[in-house]
Design an enzyme around this catalytic site. Structure first.
Site: not given
Ligand code: C5P
Length: 408
Positions: A215-216
């Site tokens: 993810a970020n």
């Protein structure tokens, strides 16, 4: 009840998705709406007027030349004596008739005679939806001010085939009806009323196995604020959001997705559209083959290698799509060479302008409440002052409305 006493003329045309129209009638009535059903001959092959009449508690109109109906109501009155005309399902055939102004049965005649807002929920085989003739008709209809909900990607009811063409679910159709009636309630025409917009927001989650993902740090704050600002200017907004902690913005249809590939499908499903603002921080890579079971850590074994595959570029796909929205806006989150990178993206991705921001950790922009952006277009660069994400969204929505007006 949000739809209390609203009169919805529901046209059911002949597709297998007509079975969902029965549930749609119930959902509309639960919210207080009055449903006046019109069925085409084809629709009656899939569901019976008896079932439709029982659920709507009223007369079902089927025949253009019915003596009784013509004396009692008349197709012109039928077309006007409602708050909204809803076509669900809308077949390729009925869309073609609408796009060409044909009026050879009650449904098509009502659609030609009405001066009310018209919302259609297309449903057909994916090959029929992606046929150039249907896409051409959809574009004509959007240009005529017809609103769309769906079609969606997924399995077809007839089984075996998947793709874009599934009718939107009854509750999504109800939300679109509510949004359209609410938008019409305001007296002044807003700068983006009658325009459709697609916004992406948030991160994507790319699964490694059923419990882990890549993810970020995107929060979705900027994208959600832009979706809300466009809706406030009257646009019919579909927000395609990755997994975020924040609430759905008001007045916006929200499609929740996890992975980049799902996000692309949802964005394409929301076409045709006048505006696309791609704000999501889409993961560039996904795990090539995510494991079906949790990957176990075994003592003494080396960590598992992660083989990555490139994700589709949603902005680039939309920027070069056959049904490209008139205005395509991208974002560029950079930690170095901001302007040069943004200019490169503008060209490569087929965007009209890029909103560039410096996401170096020191700026606190990623996940924060403020933003400092530069608008990079073909005609130059404009630097905006440090603003809240909501202010950036409002300015951007104004800019989009002005640009769209200039393109007319
Ligand atoms: O190439 P980069 O990821 O920096 O480009 C950013 C812009 O492209 C953003 O508007 C983002 O939403 C969009 N994008 C996308 N799909 C990707 C990667 C980026 O839509 N796979």
């Amino acid at each position: 009840m949000t739809l209390r006493d609203r009169r919805i003329l529901l046209i059911i045309s002949g597709g297998i998705a007509a079975y969902k129209s029965l549930d749609l009638i119930r959902r509309l009535r639960e919210r207080g709406a009055r449903v006046i059903p019109v069925m085409t001959a084809g629709a009656q092959q899939f569901v019976t007027p008896l079932a439709v009449g029982a659920l709507s508690s009223g007369h079902v109109f089927t025949d253009l030349f019915s003596r009784e109906d013509e004396q009692d109501v008349g197709h012109i009155r039928l077309a006007r004596d409602c708050d909204l005309v809803l076509v669900a399902p809308a077949t390729a055939d009925l869309m073609a008739k609408m796009a060409n102004g044909l009026a050879d049965d009650l449904a098509s005649t009502v659609l030609l005679a009405t001066d009310r807002p018209v919302l259609i929920a297309p449903a057909m085989n994916p090959k029929m939806w992606s046929h150039p003739a249907t896409l051409r008709n959809a574009e004509t209809l959007a240009g005529d001010g017809i609103r769309f909900v769906g079609p969606k990607a997924g399995e077809m009811a007839e089984g075996g085939e998947a793709g874009l063409g599934r009718m939107a679910e009854p509750l999504e159709i109800v939300a679109a009806v509510e949004a359209l009636l609410d938008a019409g309630a305001g007296a002044q025409p807003l700068p983006l009323s009658g325009k459709r917009a697609i916004v992406t927001s948030g991160p994507t989650h790319e699964p490694i196995d059923p419990v882990r993902y890549i993810a970020n740090r995107s929060s979705g704050k900027q994208g959600h604020a832009i979706a809300a600002a466009l809706a406030k200017l009257g646009a019919d907004v579909t927000l395609v959001s990755g997994p975020v902690e924040i609430a759905d913005p008001p007045g916006v249809r929200v499609v929740h997705v996890e992975r980049a590939e799902e996000m692309l499908d949802a964005v394409v499903a929301a076409l045709p559209s006048d505006i696309a603002v791609m704000v999501a921080a889409v993961a560039d890579w996904r795990v090539a083959t995510s494991a079906g079971e949790k990957i176990k850590k075994k003592p003494g074994e080396a960590p598992p290698p992660l083989q990555l595959a490139e994700n589709p570029d949603i902005l680039k796909t939309i920027g070069h799509h056959a049904a490209r929205p008139k205005l395509v806006v991208g974002f560029a989150a950079e930690t170095q060479d901001l302007e040069a990178n943004a200019r490169g993206k503008l060209k490569r991705k087929g965007a009209d302008f890029i909103v560039a921001n410096d996401v170096s950790p020191a700026t606190g922009i990623m996940g924060g409440d403020r933003n400092s952006v530069k608008i990079v277009g073909n005609d130059g660069i404009e630097a905006w002052p440090d603003l809240s994400k909501q202010e950036v969204a409002e300015r951007l929505a104004d800019l989009i409305a002005k640009r769209l007006e200039a393109l007319r």
